[in-house]
Write a protein that holds these residues in place. Structure first.
Motif, PDB file in Angstrom:
ATOM      1  N   UNK A 120       0.784  -1.141   0.152  1.00  0.00           N
ATOM      2  CA  UNK A 120       0.014   0.070   0.062  1.00  0.00           C
ATOM      3  C   UNK A 120       0.750   1.245   0.058  1.00  0.00           C
ATOM      4  N   UNK A 121       0.436   2.212  -0.826  1.00  0.00           N
ATOM      5  CA  UNK A 121       1.453   3.395  -1.060  1.00  0.00           C
ATOM      6  C   UNK A 121       0.619   4.602  -1.572  1.00  0.00           C
ATOM      7  N   UNK A 122       1.057   5.856  -1.471  1.00  0.00           N
ATOM      8  CA  UNK A 122       0.484   7.078  -1.954  1.00  0.00           C
ATOM      9  C   UNK A 122       1.659   8.119  -2.124  1.00  0.00           C
ATOM     10  N   UNK A 123       1.214   9.038  -2.904  1.00  0.00           N
ATOM     11  CA  UNK A 123       1.916  10.177  -3.211  1.00  0.00           C
ATOM     12  C   UNK A 123       1.651  11.197  -2.131  1.00  0.00           C
ATOM     13  N   UNK A 124       2.631  11.753  -1.577  1.00  0.00           N
ATOM     14  CA  UNK A 124       2.718  12.641  -0.317  1.00  0.00           C
ATOM     15  C   UNK A 124       2.085  14.119  -1.017  1.00  0.00           C
ATOM     16  N   UNK A 125       1.109  14.477  -0.185  1.00  0.00           N
ATOM     17  CA  UNK A 125       0.700  15.671  -0.628  1.00  0.00           C
ATOM     18  C   UNK A 125       1.379  17.112  -0.323  1.00  0.00           C
ATOM     19  N   UNK A 126       2.327  16.602   0.711  1.00  0.00           N
ATOM     20  CA  UNK A 126       3.129  17.898   1.218  1.00  0.00           C
ATOM     21  C   UNK A 126       4.253  18.633   0.271  1.00  0.00           C
ATOM     22  N   UNK A 127       4.617  17.377  -0.544  1.00  0.00           N
ATOM     23  CA  UNK A 127       5.611  17.763  -1.446  1.00  0.00           C
ATOM     24  C   UNK A 127       5.529  17.657  -2.939  1.00  0.00           C
ATOM     25  N   UNK A 128       4.282  16.661  -3.223  1.00  0.00           N
ATOM     26  CA  UNK A 128       3.995  16.367  -4.418  1.00  0.00           C
ATOM     27  C   UNK A 128       5.162  15.987  -5.501  1.00  0.00           C
ATOM     28  N   UNK A 129       5.713  14.995  -5.427  1.00  0.00           N
ATOM     29  CA  UNK A 129       6.825  14.393  -6.137  1.00  0.00           C
ATOM     30  C   UNK A 129       6.478  14.314  -7.834  1.00  0.00           C
ATOM     31  N   UNK A 130       7.113  14.548  -8.621  1.00  0.00           N
ATOM     32  CA  UNK A 130       6.730  14.158 -10.164  1.00  0.00           C
ATOM     33  C   UNK A 130       7.669  13.262 -10.623  1.00  0.00           C
ATOM     34  N   UNK A 131       7.332  12.507 -11.615  1.00  0.00           N
ATOM     35  CA  UNK A 131       8.124  11.432 -12.254  1.00  0.00           C
ATOM     36  C   UNK A 131       9.710  12.305 -12.917  1.00  0.00           C
ATOM     37  N   UNK A 132      10.832  11.698 -12.460  1.00  0.00           N
ATOM     38  CA  UNK A 132      11.917  12.350 -13.087  1.00  0.00           C
ATOM     39  C   UNK A 132      12.892  12.704 -12.024  1.00  0.00           C
ATOM     40  N   UNK A 133      12.446  13.148 -10.914  1.00  0.00           N
ATOM     41  CA  UNK A 133      13.057  13.753  -9.519  1.00  0.00           C
ATOM     42  C   UNK A 133      13.190  12.813  -8.574  1.00  0.00           C
ATOM     43  N   UNK A 134      14.438  13.017  -7.645  1.00  0.00           N
ATOM     44  CA  UNK A 134      14.693  11.815  -6.874  1.00  0.00           C
ATOM     45  C   UNK A 134      13.549  11.865  -5.615  1.00  0.00           C
ATOM     46  N   UNK A 135      13.270  10.394  -5.433  1.00  0.00           N
ATOM     47  CA  UNK A 135      12.173  10.419  -4.289  1.00  0.00           C
ATOM     48  C   UNK A 135      12.504   9.461  -3.083  1.00  0.00           C
TER      49      UNK A 135
END
Length: 755
Positions: free
Chosen positions: A614-629
């Motif tokens: 189970x996982x989700x994209x964090x709403x605090x920083x909103x990462x996008x494909x292509x940047x380090x996560x």
């Protein structure tokens, strides 16, 4: 072509003047028929046969439209060439007839007019605004060659507006809006008052139907009282003018047109019953001297209203309109407008530029060629100059609309020459109106003999003296207060020239980053790239790169047009050597398109390291494909995916961190296709800057989820946006485009901590 011998067999109603032409040509009498009449009859017969099987949306034969257009041009006093063009203005677009055939049958003048009026072929423009801008660019070029082109176009638009009720409501509103924003102001600029008023009222009918009916009914209700009141005023003025030996050719009272009344209600924030001067009395006298004598009679008979007198005889409007306007208190204590002019002035007010060929001293209709070189068409020359200066379609359309609307102030040079400027113009606008070099070296200004700052708003009657210096040069701050597109474009031109190498380098960098280094230099020298430069109104590729670096043309627009140019050339290239742009090394990115996932796409995951979890994209920083996560284990929602360096992760213990990364192979095929990103943009607070930013985002196919603007008087404005991004490159491109805008001070991403 077989001539039409009689008019009785025609399946359309034709006016008597046309019947007379056809009868004269088909008559067996031996008397020679004037060439003008022969040309008109031939043009009608040709158009009739070509449109014979075509019908309008109303169900009537299509030929009724060309006949109506030709009739309007005849009423304006148009020559036989113009009337013939009215009959033929749609044949190139709607039939198989070519311009060459029109020339062989009717001559070069008719061909040029028909070509100028013919609707443009459908190009694959990236936006409706761009298509419309290109439409008008070409129309103004045609006008510059022969001003009669736009007169024919206006007649065409007027008849289409008269029959607009047969179209769908959406199309009605679109055509009506374009008519109000462009064609009615064009009719006004050409001084054709009778076209302008009807175009405005018809647009009003379809754009604000409820208000239109309301004003129409209110005007009709008070008609009898108004007519009685105006009759008494007219009788009194006729008697008094005769007593002082002023020969009045005509005195009449008339209601103002409906849209004019509505505009006054909106402008003054008043109801209809609070607007008393909805009617005007017009006096037409013999000479200019009698105009001023008649004015004295009016002011003697009625009490003048302070501030309501305008002398358009001494200071004609840019469209050459001349008249005296004065507001007085009428017989019943209500305000009344009185207009005083000569018959020649009246003809110009009604027919504008057409008055020059409708009425001559000999009484014979004739035509004198008017082009953009004539002094009376300085506004048209400006529009042509902006064609090369303003590459952005939205900016060009706004400049066209601003320049067409007649809302000028009149100032004087130290020598007494009158210079008309747009309302709100400043000394810098004035300087660039005089000459580009005067503007570029403007160091100061004296207004009415007093030193003033350069952002002072000029008023009617100001005497403006520009002080120049060889060491002075434009400042980009001037863009914050100049209002004329001429000044804006000249300032930007100077800036671009002085920073050209820097702009070219920036443009190369942006394009190379988008397309890749492999084969990039060869691509710049290729024929498709030169084609793109020309389509973007640049002379060569280097100018195009400078425009890209400066932000005048968007990266997305350039890449889309390059893709179209390559695609158009590919069949020929493949026939020669079975190659394409990709085989030469450079590849073009595709326009972001939302894909419908297949049945197996649910098994794919855009993030590596969380398979089956189970996982989700964090709403605090909103990462996008292509940047380090980085992944963080949470208590209830599984793994939360953050950007590396997210401010909210400073206190997270190491045992909760999970190494994750973007799975590039599956990113494009998995939902969500876009990721929300919050940004803050600091801008100079001016009208339209928010719309310009949204336009740049639209060019990148970026959706705006929500927006908020925060302003403080005297300080930069802050714009907060939440936008949908598909990948990091798209975000970087959009940031670059927005950073290059002249009014943008800064742009940055936000996290929850920043808000």
């Amino acid at each position: 072509m077989k001539a039409i011998a009689t008019v009785s067999t025609l399946d359309c109603n034709i006016p008597s003047w046309l019947q007379d032409c056809l009868t004269a040509v088909s008559s067996k009498a031996n008397e020679p028929v004037p060439e003008d009449i022969v040309l008109i009859a031939k043009a009608f017969e040709f158009a009739y046969q070509l449109h014979q099987d075509q019908y309008r949306a109303s169900g009537e034969p299509y030929i009724a439209h060309p006949v109506a257009v030709a009739g309007l041009l005849r009423d304006l006093g148009g020559s036989s060439v113009m009337i013939a063009a009215g009959f033929l203005h749609d044949v190139v677009e709607d039939t198989e007839i070519t311009p060459e055939e029109i020339e062989s049958r009717f001559g070069i003048e008719v061909r040029q007019l028909v070509e100028g009026v013919t609707k443009l072929s459908k190009f694959n423009f990236s936006s409706k605004t761009e298509r419309q801008a290109e439409n008008f660019r070409r129309m103004f070029l045609a006008m510059a060659a022969d001003i009669r082109v736009i007169v024919v176009k206006l007649a065409d638009r007027l008849h289409n507006m008269r029959t607009l009720q047969h179209l769908k409501p959406e199309k009605q509103r679109r055509i009506a809006r374009e008519t109000r924003e462009i064609f009615a102001p064009l009719a006004n600029r050409l001084g054709i008052g009778r076209f302008k008023w009807e175009l405005e009222d018809l647009s009003f009918k379809y754009l604000e139907p409820d208000f239109y009916r309301q004003v129409q009914e209110l005007v009709a209700e008070r008609r009898s009282d108004r007519e009685d009141r105006l009759t008494k005023v007219v009788d009194m003025l006729r008697e008094r003018l005769a007593a002082v030996d002023v020969h009045s050719i005509e005195i009449n009272g008339r209601p103002k047109h409906l849209y004019g009344i509505y505009q006054k209600m909106q402008r003054q924030q008043k109801g209809f019953h609070e607007i008393y001067d909805i009617a005007a009395v017009r006096l037409i006298v013999e000479t200019k001297e009698e105009c001023y004598r008649a004015l004295a009679v009016v002011h003697d008979a009625f009490r003048p209203i302070p501030g309501r007198f305008k002398d358009y005889i001494g200071l004609p409007k840019p469209n050459r309109y001349q008249s005296l306007h004065t507001g007085v208190i009428g017989l019943t204590g209500r305000p009344l407008e009185v207009q005083i002019r000569t018959m020649e002035m009246h003809r110009i007010a009604e027919f504008g530029i057409a008055a020059h060929w409708k009425y001559k001293e000999t009484g014979v209709s004739s035509y004198t060629r008017f082009t953009a070189e004539d002094e009376k068409f300085t506004w048209l020359r400006q529009l042509l100059e902006w064609q090369n200066d303003l590459k952005d379609a939205q900016e060009y359309m706004e400049s066209v609309k601003d320049n067409l609307f007649d809302d000028d102030v009149y100032v004087f040079t130290p020598k007494g020459d009158v210079v008309p400027l747009s309302r709100g113009a400043t000394p810098v606008d004035f300087a660039y109106r005089i000459h580009t070099e005067v503007g570029n070296h403007c160091a100061g200004v004296r207004i009415n003999g007093q030193w003033r700052v350069l952002d002072t708003r000029l008023e009617n009657g100001d005497i403006v003296e520009i002080i120049t210096s060889k060491n002075s040069h434009p400042s980009l701050d001037w863009l914050n207060f100049v209002v004329t597109p001429t000044a804006q474009s000249r300032i930007r031109q100077w800036y671009k020239r002085s920073h050209r190498e820097e702009n070219v380098a920036r443009g190369r960098e942006l394009l190379e980053k988008e397309l890749g280094k492999n084969g990039f230099e060869a691509l710049l020298k290729s024929e498709p790239m030169q084609t793109v430069a020309e389509r973007c109104n640049y002379h060569n590729v280097e100018d195009l790169l400078a425009g890209l670096g400066y932000g005048e043309v968007t990266l997305n627009l350039l890449v889309n047009r390059l893709r179209e140019a390559v695609k158009a050339q590919q069949p020929m290239v493949q026939t020669l050597n079975e190659t394409s742009l990709e085989t030469e090394g450079a590849s073009l990115p595709q326009t972001p398109v939302t894909k419908v996932p297949s049945a197996t796409s649910s098994k794919k995951n855009p993030i590596t390291g969380v398979e089956g979890l189970l996982h989700h994209i964090a709403g605090c920083c909103n990462p996008v494909p292509g940047e380090p996560i980085i992944g963080i284990v949470t208590q209830r929602r599984g793994i939360s995916i953050h950007r590396q360096g997210c401010p909210g992760l400073e206190s997270i213990p190491g045992d909760r961190i999970v190494p994750v990364s973007w799975n590039r192979k599956d990113v494009e095929s998995c939902r969500p296709q876009t990721y929300p990103v919050k940004v803050q943009i600091e801008v100079l607070d001016r009208v339209g800057v928010f719309k310009d930013i949204l336009s740049r985002l639209s060019d990148q196919y970026i959706n705006v989820r929500n927006a908020r603007v925060k302003t403080n008087e005297g300080q930069p404005a802050l714009i907060y946006l939440c936008i949908d991004i598909s990948e990091l490159q798209q975000l970087e491109r959009s940031f670059t485009q927005i950073k290059n805008m002249k009014d943008v001070l800064s742009i940055r991403r936000l996290s929850t901590v920043d808000e």
